[in-house]
Design an enzyme around this catalytic site. Structure first.
Site, PDB file in Angstrom:
ATOM      1  CB  ALA A  13      -3.800   1.678  -2.436  1.00 23.80           C
ATOM      2  CB  THR A  14       1.394   1.183  -2.963  1.00 25.17           C
ATOM      3  OG1 THR A  14       1.667   1.052  -1.551  1.00 25.17           O
ATOM      4  CG2 THR A  14       0.899   2.530  -3.182  1.00 25.17           C
ATOM      5  CB  SER A  15       2.873  -3.339  -2.026  1.00 22.49           C
ATOM      6  OG  SER A  15       3.025  -2.868  -0.579  1.00 22.49           O
ATOM      7  NE  ARG A  17       2.117  -7.380   4.662  1.00 22.44           N
ATOM      8  CZ  ARG A  17       2.431  -7.453   5.874  1.00 22.44           C
ATOM      9  NH1 ARG A  17       3.346  -7.929   6.016  1.00 22.44           N
ATOM     10  NH2 ARG A  17       1.567  -7.114   6.710  1.00 22.44           N
ATOM     11  N   GLY A  81     -10.191   0.372   1.158  1.00 14.31           N
ATOM     12  CA  GLY A  81     -11.555   0.348   1.133  1.00 14.31           C
ATOM     13  C   GLY A  81     -12.288   0.956  -0.001  1.00 14.31           C
ATOM     14  CG  ASP A 240      -6.565  -1.715   4.911  1.00 15.24           C
ATOM     15  OD1 ASP A 240      -7.295  -0.904   5.295  1.00 15.24           O
ATOM     16  OD2 ASP A 240      -5.856  -1.638   3.650  1.00 15.24           O
ATOM     17  CD  GLU A 307       5.489   7.158   4.576  1.00 18.56           C
ATOM     18  OE1 GLU A 307       4.808   7.472   3.622  1.00 18.56           O
ATOM     19  OE2 GLU A 307       5.286   6.516   5.516  1.00 18.56           O
TER      20      GLU A 307
END
Length: 492
Positions: A13-15, A17, A81, A240, A307
């Site tokens: 949801a933020t990056s 690859r 999701g 995921d 975080e």
């Protein structure tokens, strides 16, 4: 043994690859090809995902494969999701997909419960109530009189939409559909009663397909543009977490897993959903897994608290590396104060440091003063919360849980892994950190016939990575302190 090459597209949801995996000689190796940001677009107060930019990033990854002159055996896509796209009758996207962070679902569950009571909804779907679930997004769209919803010929979840853009094949993959709160976990089908409430045609969702099935092949246009051959796109664990759990390197079935990152998900694999009064009251969820399994799990606020503290300290010019954080925690005595990581006050506070201090003060504890004390408070609290959830799991599990597998980025935190082993009085096995990508690739491998079972796949994972094992220490001390933790979280 022939070497096989797989392309895994892992979208968060933020990056996101793209990853090239090489499978051969009984092992799997990964190589990151591209990485890109995934940003929410806000237009007139509505939040969207730029699926066209995501699709371009997907093709950019394939172009790197072409530049390296590699012939892919398969392609697989996993994402977060619940979110989805609307397709028109001609197959075109009717608009950008709304983001689960869009506030249009605020208060929507309560509106739907007027039509279908909360307990009845849980019995139909086995999914914990979260206001951003697809069901509530669709109900919000209905109440908005959304023209896209009204004209929708198909609804595709995000990984299925990207596969459609690559191949033209429309599917509804099992694991991603299970996050929607539309899937009946007993029938493994979209629940007709919920479609009736939404006023949707029964054909708006395609029939469910399972991970390992072929969705289609790259279209001529895509293959030509990217310079690759028409490789098959295989349905992997489209969610995921389903892909991550597929990569748990277990050598048996009597285990629990902890997918550890910003958010932690702790659960077990079962053959049938667990739909009991306890599972409802404890807000556990039944999501789809690979091989038709059910991932019975609970969400826990994982490293989110840490975080946010690190971000806050960074704003004052104090920056800590990951290793320095661990050293900080280990530099002070444990058990000075505890918090409930899932308390509502930690969901998105203006200041996480202030929120933690306020919780400790409210519950009559020592308030952390140094950065080291804040970090240790978070680590001790997470270790105890993991024990609490694991004990809830054991009450409902149809087997005796013998060990805990920690996967994902958090599996690299050796100190927290040891604290967790101490807390749960059970062996902890940590790794792989790249569980989602590995699970994606393993299901592609199964899809082309390399494996017959999940056990064979997990054996390859065990042979491909270094695992760390942690054994319980100071169990009596941790038992004593756990009772204090329970008393504190009950005071809040």
């Amino acid at each position: 043994m022939k070497t096989h090459y797989f392309f895994a597209f892992d979208l968060g949801a933020t990056s996101g690859r793209s990853i090239l995996a090489t499978v051969g000689g009984g092992k799997i190796t990964l190589k990151e090809l591209t990485r890109f940001p995934n940003k929410i677009i806000s237009v007139h107060g509505k939040c969207y995902w730029d699926i066209y930019a995501i699709f371009e990033a997907l093709k950019d990854g394939l172009k790197v494969v072409a530049a390296e002159k590699i012939k892919l055996d398969a392609i697989g896509i996993d994402t977060w999701g619940v979110d989805f796209v609307y397709l028109g009758e001609d197959g075109s996207l009717l608009n950008l997909p709304r983001s689960y962070r869009d506030p249009y679902t605020n208060g929507i569950p309560e509106e739907l419960f007027k039509v279908l009571p909360r307990k009845d909804l849980y019995e139909l779907t086995g999914i914990q109530i979260m206001n951003f679930n697809s069901l509530f997004q669709l109900y919000a769209a209905k109440l908005e009189n959304s023209p896209a919803l009204e004209k929708a010929h198909d609804i595709l979840f995000i990984p299925d939409a990207l596969s459609y853009m690559l191949t033209g094949g429309k599917v509804c993959e099992y694991t991603i559909a299970s996050t929607s709160q539309l899937l009946n976990p007993k029938t493994r089908r979209i629940e007709p009663e919920l479609l009736d409430i939404l006023g949707l045609n029964s054909n708006v969702f395609r029939p469910i397909i399972m991970p390992g099935e072929t969705i289609g092949f790259l279209t001529e246009d895509i293959a030509r543009e990217c310079g690759v051959h028409k490789a098959p796109v295989i349905a992997v664990g489209g969610h995921d977490t389903a892909s991550a759990v597929a990569a748990v390197p277990a050598d048996g079935e009597n285990f629990a897993y902890l997918s550890s990152g910003t958010w932690s998900l702790m659960g077990i694999e079962v053959k049938e959903p667990i739909l009991t009064q306890d599972s409802y009251e404890m807000n556990f969820t039944n999501e789809g897994g690979v091989d038709g399994s059910i991932r019975f799990l609970k969400n826990i606020a994982g490293m989110w608290l840490l975080e946010q503290c690190r971000k806050e300290w960074g704003g004052t010019g104090v920056h800590y590396s990951y290793n320095e954080i661990v050293e900080l925690s280990d530099s002070v005595a444990g058990f000075q104060s505890f918090v409930d990581p899932d308390d509502a006050s930690f969901a998105n506070p203006v200041s996480m440091v202030v929120a933690i201090a306020a919780f400790c003060e409210k519950t009559g504890q020592n308030v952390p003063k140094t950065h080291a004390e804040f970090v240790r408070c978070i680590f001790d609290s997470l270790a105890f919360k993991y024990r609490y959830v694991l004990e809830c799991l054991q009450k409902m599990a149809p087997f005796n849980i013998e060990k805990l597998h920690i996967i994902g980025g958090g599996s690299q935190n050796k100190l927290l892994n040891q604290l967790t082993a101490n807390s749960i009085n059970m062996q902890v096995v940590a790794g792989p950190a790249e569980a989602t990508a590995i699970g994606n690739v393993m299901m592609q491998s199964k899809g082309i016939g390399m494996f017959d079972s999940l056990q064979e796949m997990r054996l390859m994972v065990r042979n491909s990575i270094d695992l760390d094992t942690f054994y319980p220490q100071d169990v009596h001390l941790w038992d004593s302190e756990y009772n204090k933790f329970l008393n504190i979280i009950q005071k809040k």
